[in-house]
Design a protein around this motif. Structure first.
Motif, PDB file in Angstrom:
ATOM      1  N   GLY A  41      -8.938  -2.003  -7.962  1.00  0.00           N
ATOM      2  CA  GLY A  41      -7.913  -1.412  -7.084  1.00  0.00           C
ATOM      3  C   GLY A  41      -7.710  -2.754  -6.228  1.00  0.00           C
ATOM      4  O   GLY A  41      -7.870  -3.708  -6.529  1.00  0.00           O
ATOM      5  N   GLY A  42      -7.049  -2.468  -5.082  1.00  0.00           N
ATOM      6  CA  GLY A  42      -6.454  -3.303  -4.035  1.00  0.00           C
ATOM      7  C   GLY A  42      -7.413  -4.237  -3.408  1.00  0.00           C
ATOM      8  O   GLY A  42      -7.187  -5.532  -3.232  1.00  0.00           O
ATOM      9  N   VAL A  43      -8.476  -3.909  -3.365  1.00  0.00           N
ATOM     10  CA  VAL A  43      -9.400  -4.471  -2.618  1.00  0.00           C
ATOM     11  C   VAL A  43      -9.848  -5.808  -3.413  1.00  0.00           C
ATOM     12  O   VAL A  43     -10.167  -6.853  -3.047  1.00  0.00           O
ATOM     13  CB  VAL A  43     -10.883  -3.708  -2.319  1.00  0.00           C
ATOM     14  N   VAL A  44     -10.277  -5.249  -4.665  1.00  0.00           N
ATOM     15  CA  VAL A  44     -10.619  -6.462  -5.809  1.00  0.00           C
ATOM     16  C   VAL A  44      -9.649  -7.268  -6.068  1.00  0.00           C
ATOM     17  O   VAL A  44      -9.759  -8.595  -6.351  1.00  0.00           O
ATOM     18  CB  VAL A  44     -11.039  -5.619  -7.081  1.00  0.00           C
ATOM     19  N   GLY A  45      -8.439  -6.827  -5.938  1.00  0.00           N
ATOM     20  CA  GLY A  45      -7.031  -7.714  -6.585  1.00  0.00           C
ATOM     21  C   GLY A  45      -7.005  -8.446  -5.374  1.00  0.00           C
ATOM     22  O   GLY A  45      -6.574 -10.002  -5.528  1.00  0.00           O
ATOM     23  N   ASP A  46      -6.888  -8.285  -4.012  1.00  0.00           N
ATOM     24  CA  ASP A  46      -6.635  -9.146  -2.738  1.00  0.00           C
ATOM     25  C   ASP A  46      -7.881 -10.164  -2.895  1.00  0.00           C
ATOM     26  O   ASP A  46      -7.557 -11.354  -2.433  1.00  0.00           O
ATOM     27  CB  ASP A  46      -6.768  -8.472  -1.637  1.00  0.00           C
ATOM     28  N   PRO A 101      -4.866  -3.939 -12.509  1.00  0.00           N
ATOM     29  CA  PRO A 101      -4.978  -3.021 -11.490  1.00  0.00           C
ATOM     30  C   PRO A 101      -5.462  -1.683 -12.411  1.00  0.00           C
ATOM     31  O   PRO A 101      -5.078  -1.052 -13.142  1.00  0.00           O
ATOM     32  CB  PRO A 101      -3.549  -2.608 -11.031  1.00  0.00           C
ATOM     33  N   THR A 102      -6.596  -0.839 -11.519  1.00  0.00           N
ATOM     34  CA  THR A 102      -7.070   0.208 -12.110  1.00  0.00           C
ATOM     35  C   THR A 102      -6.864   1.483 -11.308  1.00  0.00           C
ATOM     36  O   THR A 102      -7.342   2.532 -11.302  1.00  0.00           O
ATOM     37  CB  THR A 102      -8.478   0.143 -12.229  1.00  0.00           C
ATOM     38  N   THR A 103      -5.963   1.375 -10.259  1.00  0.00           N
ATOM     39  CA  THR A 103      -5.476   2.464  -9.248  1.00  0.00           C
ATOM     40  C   THR A 103      -4.227   2.443  -9.148  1.00  0.00           C
ATOM     41  O   THR A 103      -3.363   1.386  -9.373  1.00  0.00           O
ATOM     42  CB  THR A 103      -6.098   2.453  -7.830  1.00  0.00           C
ATOM     43  N   LEU A 104      -3.526   3.625  -9.051  1.00  0.00           N
ATOM     44  CA  LEU A 104      -1.997   3.853  -8.939  1.00  0.00           C
ATOM     45  C   LEU A 104      -1.537   3.080  -7.597  1.00  0.00           C
ATOM     46  O   LEU A 104      -0.506   2.304  -7.912  1.00  0.00           O
ATOM     47  CB  LEU A 104      -1.694   5.147  -8.670  1.00  0.00           C
ATOM     48  N   LEU A 105      -2.288   2.923  -6.487  1.00  0.00           N
ATOM     49  CA  LEU A 105      -1.760   2.002  -5.589  1.00  0.00           C
ATOM     50  C   LEU A 105      -1.615   0.628  -5.818  1.00  0.00           C
ATOM     51  O   LEU A 105      -0.832  -0.219  -5.379  1.00  0.00           O
ATOM     52  CB  LEU A 105      -2.638   2.507  -4.380  1.00  0.00           C
ATOM     53  N   ALA A 106      -2.851   0.045  -6.465  1.00  0.00           N
ATOM     54  CA  ALA A 106      -2.724  -1.300  -6.913  1.00  0.00           C
ATOM     55  C   ALA A 106      -1.646  -1.481  -7.895  1.00  0.00           C
ATOM     56  O   ALA A 106      -1.101  -2.650  -7.828  1.00  0.00           O
ATOM     57  CB  ALA A 106      -4.016  -1.768  -7.417  1.00  0.00           C
ATOM     58  N   VAL A 159       1.390  -0.351  -8.111  1.00  0.00           N
ATOM     59  CA  VAL A 159       2.744  -0.306  -7.510  1.00  0.00           C
ATOM     60  C   VAL A 159       2.754  -1.151  -6.469  1.00  0.00           C
ATOM     61  O   VAL A 159       4.033  -1.289  -5.971  1.00  0.00           O
ATOM     62  CB  VAL A 159       3.379   1.169  -7.035  1.00  0.00           C
ATOM     63  N   ASP A 160       1.560  -1.428  -5.936  1.00  0.00           N
ATOM     64  CA  ASP A 160       1.898  -2.372  -4.804  1.00  0.00           C
ATOM     65  C   ASP A 160       1.057  -3.631  -4.628  1.00  0.00           C
ATOM     66  O   ASP A 160       1.784  -4.770  -4.920  1.00  0.00           O
ATOM     67  CB  ASP A 160       1.570  -1.481  -3.445  1.00  0.00           C
ATOM     68  N   SER A 161      -0.246  -3.646  -4.535  1.00  0.00           N
ATOM     69  CA  SER A 161      -1.010  -4.994  -4.127  1.00  0.00           C
ATOM     70  C   SER A 161      -1.093  -5.818  -5.116  1.00  0.00           C
ATOM     71  O   SER A 161      -1.253  -7.063  -5.002  1.00  0.00           O
ATOM     72  CB  SER A 161      -2.613  -4.423  -3.670  1.00  0.00           C
ATOM     73  N   SER A 162      -1.108  -5.434  -6.671  1.00  0.00           N
ATOM     74  CA  SER A 162      -1.185  -6.256  -7.750  1.00  0.00           C
ATOM     75  C   SER A 162      -0.087  -7.098  -7.889  1.00  0.00           C
ATOM     76  O   SER A 162      -0.068  -8.025  -8.652  1.00  0.00           O
ATOM     77  CB  SER A 162      -1.596  -5.415  -9.040  1.00  0.00           C
ATOM     78  N   VAL A 163       1.279  -6.749  -7.270  1.00  0.00           N
ATOM     79  CA  VAL A 163       2.462  -7.202  -7.460  1.00  0.00           C
ATOM     80  C   VAL A 163       2.724  -7.974  -6.033  1.00  0.00           C
ATOM     81  O   VAL A 163       2.732  -7.548  -5.142  1.00  0.00           O
ATOM     82  CB  VAL A 163       3.587  -6.222  -7.985  1.00  0.00           C
ATOM     83  N   GLY A 164       3.458  -9.205  -6.168  1.00  0.00           N
ATOM     84  CA  GLY A 164       3.989  -9.645  -5.011  1.00  0.00           C
ATOM     85  C   GLY A 164       3.187 -11.078  -4.468  1.00  0.00           C
ATOM     86  O   GLY A 164       3.683 -11.874  -3.678  1.00  0.00           O
ATOM     87  N   GLY A 165       2.017 -11.302  -4.686  1.00  0.00           N
ATOM     88  CA  GLY A 165       1.310 -12.407  -4.470  1.00  0.00           C
ATOM     89  C   GLY A 165       0.582 -12.543  -3.202  1.00  0.00           C
ATOM     90  O   GLY A 165       0.105 -13.551  -2.840  1.00  0.00           O
TER      91      GLY A 165
END
Length: 218
Positions: A78-83, A102-107, A109-115
């Motif tokens: 998810g977002g923590v791992v991605g960040d 990404p393995t969560t919906l939040l990641a 649509v949001d944190s996995s994209v944009g850098g």
């Protein structure tokens, strides 16, 4: 998808102890079958793991595996791992490529994209980080079926945010539960974020719209 875009190399995987038992073997087996070498580092699940110490531990893992500038990082989670994976990739050897899975919906649509990549410190969230765009974002929506309902709701809050700030049709689409195509909803969210980030990659103006609700939420 990775083999189609990258030459065989070493892939350093960062994941957590909730996600890696579910998907770690599938990912590593798939990469190795395509000619890649893999090394994995697993952290405890949760925001409390998003620290400089854990990034340093992951970097130490890459050093021991002799990861070079021609190798890459893969964020599986998810977002923590991605960040964290993105930040480690940004600073290791002054920057190497990384892939978001990404393995969560939040990641998704949001944190996995944009850098945007970062870790938390005692003074606050995401205060140490870097802008480092992923070389690839790979999402399998089947992964989302294993999510707890509360985690899925976290992601839909972000989807609703996109609808409120920039797409009333998207907002109307998700107003009725289970009446929409989730893949199309995710794709639309990514399109919105892409369009904003292309205009303001380093968050000095327009991209601030994407923070709608974040400060209050945190």
């Amino acid at each position: 998808a990775v083999a189609e875009r990258f030459k065989p190399c070493t892939v350093a995987i960062l994941s957590d102890d909730k996600v890696f038992p579910l998907y770690g073997k599938t990912v590593t087996d798939s990469l190795e079958a395509a000619g890649f070498k893999t090394v994995a580092h697993v952290i405890p699940n949760g925001e409390q793991s998003k620290t400089l110490d854990n990034v340093t531990a992951f970097i130490d893992c890459m050093v021991k595996a002799q990861v070079t500038r021609t190798d890459m990082v893969l964020a599986l989670g998810g977002g923590v791992v991605g960040d964290m994976a993105g930040f480690a990739a940004a600073i290791y050897l002054r920057g190497i490529p990384y892939i978001q899975v990404p393995t969560t919906l939040l990641a998704a649509v949001d944190s996995s994209v944009g850098g945007k990549t970062a870790v938390d410190i005692s003074a606050g969230k995401n205060l140490v980080g870097a802008f480092h765009q992923p070389a690839l974002v790979y999402l399998d929506t089947e992964n989302l079926k294993t999510l707890d309902p509360s985690v899925l709701r976290d992601g839909f809050a972000e989807v609703i945010k996109y609808g409120i700030i920039l797409d009333s049709k998207l907002f109307d689409t998700v107003a009725t539960p289970n009446s929409f195509d989730l893949t199309k909803v995710i794709a639309r969210c990514i399109e919105i974020k892409r369009d904003v980030v292309e205009q303001d990659e380093f968050d000095k103006g327009l991209r601030g719209l994407l923070n709608f609700g974040h400060t209050f939420g945190h």
